[in-house]
Write an enzyme that holds these catalytic residues in place. Structure first.
Site, mmCIF file in Angstrom:
data_model
loop_
_atom_site.group_PDB
_atom_site.id
_atom_site.type_symbol
_atom_site.label_atom_id
_atom_site.label_comp_id
_atom_site.label_asym_id
_atom_site.label_seq_id
_atom_site.Cartn_x
_atom_site.Cartn_y
_atom_site.Cartn_z
ATOM 1 N N GLY A 139 0.806 -1.214 0.000
ATOM 2 C CA GLY A 139 0.000 0.000 0.000
ATOM 3 C C GLY A 139 0.840 1.266 0.000
ATOM 4 O O GLY A 139 0.300 2.363 0.114
ATOM 5 N N HIS A 140 2.158 1.114 -0.130
ATOM 6 C CA HIS A 140 3.056 2.269 -0.073
ATOM 7 C C HIS A 140 3.782 2.520 -1.386
ATOM 8 O O HIS A 140 4.774 3.239 -1.412
ATOM 9 C CB HIS A 140 4.102 2.060 1.028
ATOM 10 C CG HIS A 140 3.537 1.831 2.395
ATOM 11 N ND1 HIS A 140 2.802 2.778 3.049
ATOM 12 C CD2 HIS A 140 3.605 0.765 3.228
ATOM 13 C CE1 HIS A 140 2.446 2.315 4.252
ATOM 14 N NE2 HIS A 140 2.911 1.086 4.375
ATOM 15 N N ASP A 186 7.101 -5.537 11.967
ATOM 16 C CA ASP A 186 8.271 -5.726 11.112
ATOM 17 C C ASP A 186 9.496 -6.120 11.939
ATOM 18 O O ASP A 186 10.255 -7.008 11.552
ATOM 19 C CB ASP A 186 8.551 -4.439 10.318
ATOM 20 C CG ASP A 186 7.442 -4.137 9.312
ATOM 21 O OD1 ASP A 186 6.992 -5.059 8.611
ATOM 22 O OD2 ASP A 186 7.022 -2.963 9.241
ATOM 23 N N HIS A 232 0.602 5.143 7.903
ATOM 24 C CA HIS A 232 -0.561 4.268 8.043
ATOM 25 C C HIS A 232 -1.691 5.025 8.717
ATOM 26 O O HIS A 232 -2.624 4.430 9.246
ATOM 27 C CB HIS A 232 -0.217 3.037 8.880
ATOM 28 C CG HIS A 232 1.028 2.352 8.448
ATOM 29 N ND1 HIS A 232 2.264 2.650 8.982
ATOM 30 C CD2 HIS A 232 1.234 1.415 7.507
ATOM 31 C CE1 HIS A 232 3.173 1.904 8.380
ATOM 32 N NE2 HIS A 232 2.584 1.148 7.493
#
Lengths: 336, 336
Positions: free
Chosen positions: A57-58, A111, A220
């Site tokens: 999404g980035h 992450d 986000h």
């Protein structure tokens, strides 16, 4: 919802499928699920491998930074979700040219958890792993807790410098040193004007009324430091640059690289307006711009908004930033 | 309104100011009002000059295509408004290297009027002028009136081929022939998911309820050929490709260049989903993709939506498309 998608659950895999069709000479899949992608020429014997990764999404974030003079591989999570340790481990093996592998990714809990697990899997295989966390978002923690900050658009500069060091054959220790230094020299701060809608959820991740802005927002939609009425481009740039330069403490006369990053829905024209004011502020502080980047480098799906990244240069970083790099999604223009 | 701007009336001039600050080695102003911008090395003696122009709000459209192997100059109008004949004339003089000047721009009434007036001003000065109108939007008129069509994202391919011909030193007749051929070989069709808001007006140029789409929309929000409920990425790509390939009538086995263009607010991920389906349709028609482009090439401020452009290649056009080109805003990646 204004999304051009198919089944939401297929979103990430279809994007990867499209990338592999569009750019076969650039990346290849390292796993059957194709969530670990590496340079077409990986592994490069004797060279340090660089593995990044994060949620989807980035774009061009993460995926777009796999290429010559950039990262060697990427592990691709679902939208705004960490990739798995297994996917990261597969990318690690696929880029391991015998000189060790550097992990460089944004400082987000999921992450960190999964990359650390992947390192635990890689080390018994005799692969040396070092890790650098991206922590350029000044809005996400105060200076005295800078190591807790999130990683945002500064990754474009960090990947560029680190990838250039690996490309010329630097050792793992040296590539990791340069990566950490590049990150330490970057400061970013963003502004959001509209929320993001996740394909699977179909509704906004947060609310932000029309005509308002959130200063310091994360990629986000993490809360920022100020919410209020939308201000002018100049006023927004002043806010962001004030925080960035206050935190960076660049010495008079220093040379900077500046990146104006669009978060997804903001026109290029508006990014240039932010650049214009940032350049003015930089000049007023007795600093100068050595390299300028304006465009989309790390986005948040269709969020309206932007971020400003400033990197304090020295000869070493400026040379690495100017080294050749190439991927289908990365723009690198020598400016000024 | 979700715009990062200052005074709406200053929008275009501030964007130009920013471009000149960010990219001084690339473009220079040919007039005091800076609405005529030309390559920093203009005029190139003995080379054909190429002047384009149009309204603002389409970046990287127009302005982004001034550079090596691209256009020589651009006249910059207000948002969605033609530049003046005087601005076009000034750009013409500034790029005139004695080999004539080609005008290439979108087929819109105001632009045609002002470019024709500029040609009338240039010819008494001994500057040979030829004109090619961009007419790639298949949705804007039927095939039997193809010359009435509007120009949209096909300009990226046409500027690229035409600029390469001028760069290698082709004559004005030859550059104009190639430009007309490149335009004839392009077909584009778009889809809009949200309206655009002009900075000065502060309200939408048209209405499009959330959850609906307009197939065939123009880059200023001109009405399309179908409005209805938003469909899947695959269904949208099928609609656009059906019209494009039906109109293009490419012979079996032909090689194509494909460009998926974002109109402003649509994420890169979604553009790749359209590419994926377009590639499938092309394969199913017994055609192949020689070059792929996915990104923002000609936008409509913050409109959500996209367009697909297909160019039918032959050896001449493929060579020109592959020639070097460079500007701060133009991406050219050799793919497949």
């Amino acid at each position: 919802m204004k999304k051009i998608i198919n089944q939401p659950d297929d979103f990430v895999d279809e994007v990867i499928d499209a990338l592999l069709i569009a750019h076969p000479g650039w990346i290849k899949a390292a796993t059957a699920d194709r969530r670990a992608l590496v340079r077409a020429d990986a592994p490069k014997a004797g060279h340090v491998g660089i593995v990044t990764g994060g949620g989807s999404g980035h774009m061009p974030g993460f995926l777009g930074y796999v290429g010559e003079g950039l990262c060697s591989g990427v592990a691709v999570g679902n939208v705004f979700s960490s990739p798995s340790a297994e996917q990261i481990f597969e990318a690690t093996k696929a880029v391991n040219g015998g000189a060790g592998v550097l992990y460089v990714y944004g400082n987000y809990g999921g992450d960190v958890f999964n990359f650390d697990l992947a390192a635990d899997l890689a080390e018994p295989e005799g692969i040396d792993i070092k890790t650098v966390l991206l922590t350029d978002d000044v809005a996400s923690a105060p200076a005295e807790r800078a190591s807790e900050r999130r990683g945002v658009a500064g990754m474009a500069f960090v990947f560029k410098c680190t990838g250039a060091a690996a490309e010329r054959g630097d050792s793992l220790d040296e590539v990791a040193r340069i990566c950490a230094k590049a990150n330490d020299h970057c400061r970013t701060m963003g502004v959001g004007l509209s929320p993001t809608i996740l394909p699977a959820a179909g509704k906004p991740t947060f609310t932000l009324p029309d005509g308002e802005m959130e200063i310091g927002i994360g990629i986000h939609g993490e809360p920022g430091t100020h919410r209020g009425k939308l201000e002018s481009a100049d006023a927004i740039a002043d806010r962001l640059m004030g925080q960035i330069l206050g935190d960076l403490q660049a010495p008079k006369g220093a040379r900077l690289a500046v990146l104006i990053n669009g978060l997804g829905a903001t026109p290029l024209e508006e990014l240039y307006l932010l650049f214009r004011r940032a350049a003015k502020v930089i000049g007023d502080h007795g600093l100068s711009i050595a390299r300028s980047y304006v465009g989309e480098y790390v986005t948040s799906l269709e969020m309206a908004g932007a971020s400003i990244t400033v990197m304090l240069l020295d000869d070493e970083l400026e040379t690495l930033l100017a080294a050749p790099a190439r991927s289908p999604l990365y723009r690198d223009w020598l400016l000024v």
